[in-house]
Design an enzyme around this catalytic site. Structure first.
Site, PDB file in Angstrom:
ATOM      1  N   ASN A   8      -9.950   0.150  -0.463  1.00 20.16           N
ATOM      2  CA  ASN A   8      -8.487   0.175  -0.371  1.00 20.16           C
ATOM      3  C   ASN A   8      -7.904  -0.417  -1.660  1.00 20.16           C
ATOM      4  OD1 ASN A   8      -5.797  -0.261   0.152  1.00 20.16           O
ATOM      5  ND2 ASN A   8      -6.121  -1.055   2.222  1.00 20.16           N
TER       6      ASN A   8
ATOM      7  N   HIS B 298      -3.276   7.379   1.884  1.00 25.80           N
ATOM      8  CA  HIS B 298      -3.684   6.037   1.470  1.00 25.80           C
ATOM      9  C   HIS B 298      -5.063   5.781   2.065  1.00 25.80           C
ATOM     10  CE1 HIS B 298      -3.959   1.866   0.802  1.00 25.80           C
ATOM     11  NE2 HIS B 298      -3.725   1.515   2.047  1.00 25.80           N
TER      12      HIS B 298
ATOM     13  N   CYS C 236       0.815  -1.231   0.000  1.00 24.23           N
ATOM     14  CA  CYS C 236       0.000   0.000   0.000  1.00 24.23           C
ATOM     15  C   CYS C 236       0.844   1.275   0.000  1.00 24.23           C
ATOM     16  CB  CYS C 236      -0.936   0.014   1.197  1.00 24.23           C
ATOM     17  SG  CYS C 236      -2.094  -1.360   1.170  1.00 24.23           S
TER      18      CYS C 236
END
Ligand code: UT7
Length: 325
Positions: free
Chosen positions: A282, A252, A115
């Protein structure tokens, strides 16, 4: 003193067309729209169609970014793709995109920081540019996280989505102050001891399978706010600015509660945070450029503003980047 900085010439985004809603997920696993919305802020996510691969998402985002920048593929010196879901174990998604763009010079490679991949990618691209080894770089964050899901595990399959975002960066001579346009600093970190909190239980060298994403969500959550907050402070200090000077925090997108908790810990209003989690979920390395592209397209991000990009993910990896737009 004149210095070289990496300036964003243009950016682009791409989302697969299929929308997977919380209601649809609630028909597959024991969950509910209320639980997912309340605990994460996610309402829907995009899922790549059968046969639609990370390289397709990356290529579409790249075309949008090159067009937005007014840059031709042959002007690129380097393509970096941040991804944890490559089409194949090798070659890299970056070389596949290179071929599709018709770029026959320079270099292309993938980086793996899950990520945090886009923040790591900004650090890599910025260093190539400032060292003089590349003048124009295409950086893409692209993921098909849906392919890593265990669709029977409600603790993970409701969280992730697919997508891609890209920026074109180019070297520019600047004054060397925090008023310069471009990347002012990048800060990246990792702590490999935390492997077991977030990982994929497969791979070519272990199981010879792709594996599924496994996460101890509560533990990851606890680390996220602290790590992100310290990376934000480190970036502000390195660039000689105050956290209060930041116009937009572009994080993020893992959980709305992490975004809110980070804003609270930093002492900044949540209204200065760009959130796309409701529609994107996500998307790992794609989430920061997708959020950036959204905020640029809707006019919130304006020329000259100070942007703080940050992320945390498996490894653990985490980091931040301060950009004057
Ligand atoms: O991008 C990489 C970084 N990733 C992250 O930052 C993710 C960080 N973690 C999180 O976002 C959150 O921890 C989650 C969203 C993953 C989980 O939220 P939570 O508030 O920490 O919930 P929990 O894991 O403590 O679970 C609470 C309850 C449990 O039931 P019991 O044991 O209390 O009966 C879970 O089994 O919620 C249950 N649960 C669910 N219920 C309905 C877990 N997932 C679901 C679900 N639907 N999808």
């Amino acid at each position: 003193m004149t210095i070289i900085r990496s300036q964003v010439l243009g950016l682009g985004a791409y989302l697969p067309s299929t929308i997977l809603t919380n209601e649809e997920l609630a028909r597959r696993v024991d969950t509910s729209d209320d639980w997912i919305t309340e605990r994460t802020g996610i309402r829907s996510r995009r899922v790549a169609a059968q046969g639609e691969m990370t390289s397709h998402l990356a290529h579409n985002a790249a075309l949008a970014a090159l067009s937005n920048a007014g840059v031709k593929a042959e002007e690129l010196d380097l393509i970096v793709v941040a991804t944890t879901t490559p089409d194949e174990t090798f070659p890299s998604v970056a070389t596949i995109v290179q071929a599709r763009l018709g770029m026959t010079r320079g270099a292309a490679f993938d980086i793996q920081a899950v990520c945090s991949g886009f923040i790591y990618g900004l650090a890599v691209a910025d260093n190539f540019i400032r060292c003089g080894q590349a003048k124009t770089v295409l950086l893409i964050g692209a993921e098909t996280m849906s392919r890593l899901m265990d669709w029977t595990d409600r603790t993970t399959c409701v969280l992730f989505g697919d997508g891609a975002g890209a920026v074109v960066l180019r070297a520019a001579e600047c004054e060397g102050t925090s008023a310069d346009r471009g990347i002012l600093t990048t800060q990246i970190y990792s702590d490999g001891r935390l492997h077991d909190l977030l990982y994929v239980d497969g791979g070519p060298s272990s199981t010879q399978t792709t594996g599924h994403l496994r996460m101890q969500g509560k533990e990851v959550f606890k680390h996220a706010i602290n790590n992100i907050t310290s990376a934000v402070h480190a970036a502000a200090e390195a660039a000689g600015v105050s956290v209060n000077d930041v116009d937009w925090f572009i994080p993020h997108q893992a959980n709305q509660r992490i975004l809110d908790g980070t804003a609270k810990k930093l002492g900044v209003p949540g209204s200065r945070t760009i959130s796309t989690i409701a529609e994107h979920g996500n998307t790992s390395a794609a989430s920061v450029p997708l959020a950036l592209a959204t905020a640029v397209a809707d006019g919130r991000v304006k020329r000259g503003q100070l942007l703080l990009l940050e992320a945390m993910g498996g490894g653990f990896t985490w980091g931040s980047a301060l950009i004057r737009w």
